[in-house]
Design an enzyme around this catalytic site. Structure first.
Site, PDB file in Angstrom:
ATOM      1  N   SER A 163      16.069  21.780 -15.664  1.00  0.00           N
ATOM      2  CA  SER A 163      14.907  22.633 -15.907  1.00  0.00           C
ATOM      3  C   SER A 163      15.393  23.948 -16.506  1.00  0.00           C
ATOM      4  CB  SER A 163      14.183  22.891 -14.588  1.00  0.00           C
ATOM      5  OG  SER A 163      13.473  24.108 -14.640  1.00  0.00           O
ATOM      6  N   HIS A 186       0.835  -1.220   0.000  1.00  0.00           N
ATOM      7  CA  HIS A 186       0.000   0.000   0.000  1.00  0.00           C
ATOM      8  C   HIS A 186       0.864   1.262   0.000  1.00  0.00           C
ATOM      9  CE1 HIS A 186      -3.383  -2.649   1.272  1.00  0.00           C
ATOM     10  NE2 HIS A 186      -2.413  -3.228   1.951  1.00  0.00           N
ATOM     11  N   GLU A 224      10.527   8.777 -16.533  1.00  0.00           N
ATOM     12  CA  GLU A 224       9.164   9.277 -16.756  1.00  0.00           C
ATOM     13  C   GLU A 224       8.674   8.958 -18.165  1.00  0.00           C
ATOM     14  OE1 GLU A 224       8.614  13.474 -14.943  1.00  0.00           O
ATOM     15  OE2 GLU A 224      10.761  13.196 -15.189  1.00  0.00           O
ATOM     16  N   LYS A 233      17.107  21.904 -10.409  1.00  0.00           N
ATOM     17  CA  LYS A 233      16.413  20.675 -10.802  1.00  0.00           C
ATOM     18  C   LYS A 233      17.280  19.653 -11.525  1.00  0.00           C
ATOM     19  CE  LYS A 233      12.614  19.678 -10.494  1.00  0.00           C
ATOM     20  NZ  LYS A 233      11.337  20.062 -11.050  1.00  0.00           N
TER      21      LYS A 233
END
Ligand code: ARG
Length: 460
Positions: free
Chosen positions: A276, A155, A289, A282
């Site tokens: 970024s 979970h 992704e 970043k």
């Protein structure tokens, strides 16, 4: 003049020509198409269906077309609709009307089926090779960090600690099944459709087995109608690819989580991340992704083809031309994804100190403490209750189970003795689980040895 222009009195509407042409995408199959034609024409000559000398002229012409293709000099035209007619047109331009004998006893319907079988055979072999490499890299990584314990989750809540190697080997299990699926599907790709004609076979005394042998196929389709309308082998490929992408995507999701500041379990290599344009701090896990994101299009390719095939009457229908772009898209999505994923794992660094801290700062040893009481004779249900209360007590005072004193434990149950602290030790918690397939070091070593043995056997 179209190769099929005989029965027509008007030129094709321009939009129709564009709409029905497959050359913009099936030119990818030109090499396979030429290979198939070479095998076909040799057979035509050997079986005396066309004069041997003509067969040799055509074969030599095809070799020239092949050379042009390799040099990037083969130009494809929408006017010639698809790869088959473009190749034939080039051949006839090169060697004259004798080239027109190539298409004897053959149809574009069995021809396209052949090209796709040839194409997928190569691609599946390559994909299986990439998968073996991935399994190897994962196994190396598991070994490299064999001592590292991470929180195991259910979970997405901390459940019980596990060896990182155990977690990685779970994926090895998935990728091994992927390999098995692709390898098994190969049997059904390795069937030769040529010689089925448009749908019913041919009046010429062809020799399909000869062509199959020449092209390296294990067998030929037994039914000509099945041969020209079967796309199961592509569906199976897309389905296997979808399952594989799903596995990669799940792992990528974990890499995204693990590399976040919140987890900080791993450091992805700079070479596999991007920055970024606005936020200087970043470092984004884009590759992970994108693999996760591109899983969607592979599922789409599968659903697309399933939908095309549903309700198609026998045998060939033009709808079947829609089988190619999704297949190419899946191949072109899968291969770089697999390569990048493998590189990302190979260069992955585990942040030992953070992982260790994470494992200590939780209650994932609570089950073991309950098991401790069970071993002292308490029924599990009561033990669960006692430990649950102790956990609550810890949460209220902001400490963990290892921070309570023996007196506090004995106040909760007189069964507790000083050895309870051993049961709480995370390494003991892990190593107490040496049941077959469990996370204990012994069990993980057995898993590692089995994978190594399996990998070794593949290499022989
Ligand atoms: N371009 C066609 C395809 O991709 C080749 C077969 C064409 N056959 C036909 N009867 N129009 O499916």
């Amino acid at each position: 003049m179209k190769l099929w222009g005989g029965r027509f009195t008007k030129p094709t509407n321009e939009l129709v020509e564009l709409y029905t042409a497959s050359i913009p995408f099936d030119q990818k199959l030109a090499a396979q198409d030429i290979r198939g034609s070479l095998a076909h024409v040799k057979m035509l000559g050997a079986c005396g269906i066309i004069p041997q000398a003509d067969a040799e002229t055509i074969a030599a012409g095809l070799v020239q077309v092949q050379a042009k293709l390799e040099q990037g000099e083969l130009h494809f035209s929408v006017a010639h609709e698809d790869v088959h007619m473009n190749v034939e047109k080039h051949l006839i331009d090169l060697i004259g009307p004798v080239g027109g004998k190539l298409h004897t006893g053959r149809s574009r319907n069995d021809q396209i089926a052949l090209d796709m079988h040839l194409y997928l055979k190569e691609e599946v072999e390559e994909i299986v090779g990439l998968l073996y490499r991935l399994v190897e890299v994962l196994t190396d990584k598991a070994e490299e960090y064999l001592d590292v314990i991470i929180p195991g989750y259910t979970h997405l809540q901390r459940a019980q600690p596990v060896l990182l190697a155990h977690h990685l080997l779970a994926y090895v299990g998935m990728f091994r099944r992927d390999i098995e699926r692709f390898e098994d599907s190969y049997k059904r790709i390795d069937i030769m459709p040529l010689g089925s004609g448009a749908l019913a076979g041919t009046t010429f005394p062809i020799n399909r087995d000869r062509v199959a042998e020449e092209l390296g196929f294990a067998r030929v389709y037994e039914n000509s109608m099945d041969a020209v309308s079967d796309r199961d082998f592509i569906l199976e490929f897309l389905s296997n690819a979808s399952i594989l992408m799903m596995h990669l995507s799940r792992f990528c999701e974990e890499l995204v989580l693990w590399s976040s500041t919140e987890f900080s379990f791993v450091e992805l290599d700079d070479a596999y991340c991007t920055g970024s344009s606005i936020m200087p701090q970043k470092k984004n896990p884009d590759v992970a992704e994108l693999i996760r994101g591109k899983t969607g299009r592979v599922y789409g390719d599968l659903i697309g083809l399933l939908t095309v095939l549903k309700g198609l009457p026998l045998a060939y229908n033009k709808d079947l031309q829609e089988d190619k772009e999704g297949m190419f898209d899946t191949v072109d999505t899968l291969k770089p994804g697999l390569m990048l994923f493998t590189g990302m794992i190979e260069t992955l660094q585990v942040r030992r100190a953070n992982v260790e801290r994470a494992v200590k700062a939780d209650f994932s040893n609570a089950t073991d403490l309950a098991d401790y009481l069970v071993r002292k004779g308490l029924p599990f249900r009561n033990a669960h209750e006692v430990i649950g209360k102790l956990v609550l007590q810890c949460i209220e005072s902001g400490v963990y189970l290892a921070d309570l004193t023996l007196e506090q434990y004995q106040a909760a149950s007189e069964l507790f003795e000083a050895d309870l602290f051993e049961a709480l030790d995370i390494r003991n918690v892990v190593n107490a689980r040496n049941s077959k397939g469990g996370t204990g070091t012994e069990s993980v070593n057995v898993q590692l040895a089995n994978v190594r043995e399996w990998l070794q056997a593949q290499k022989q």
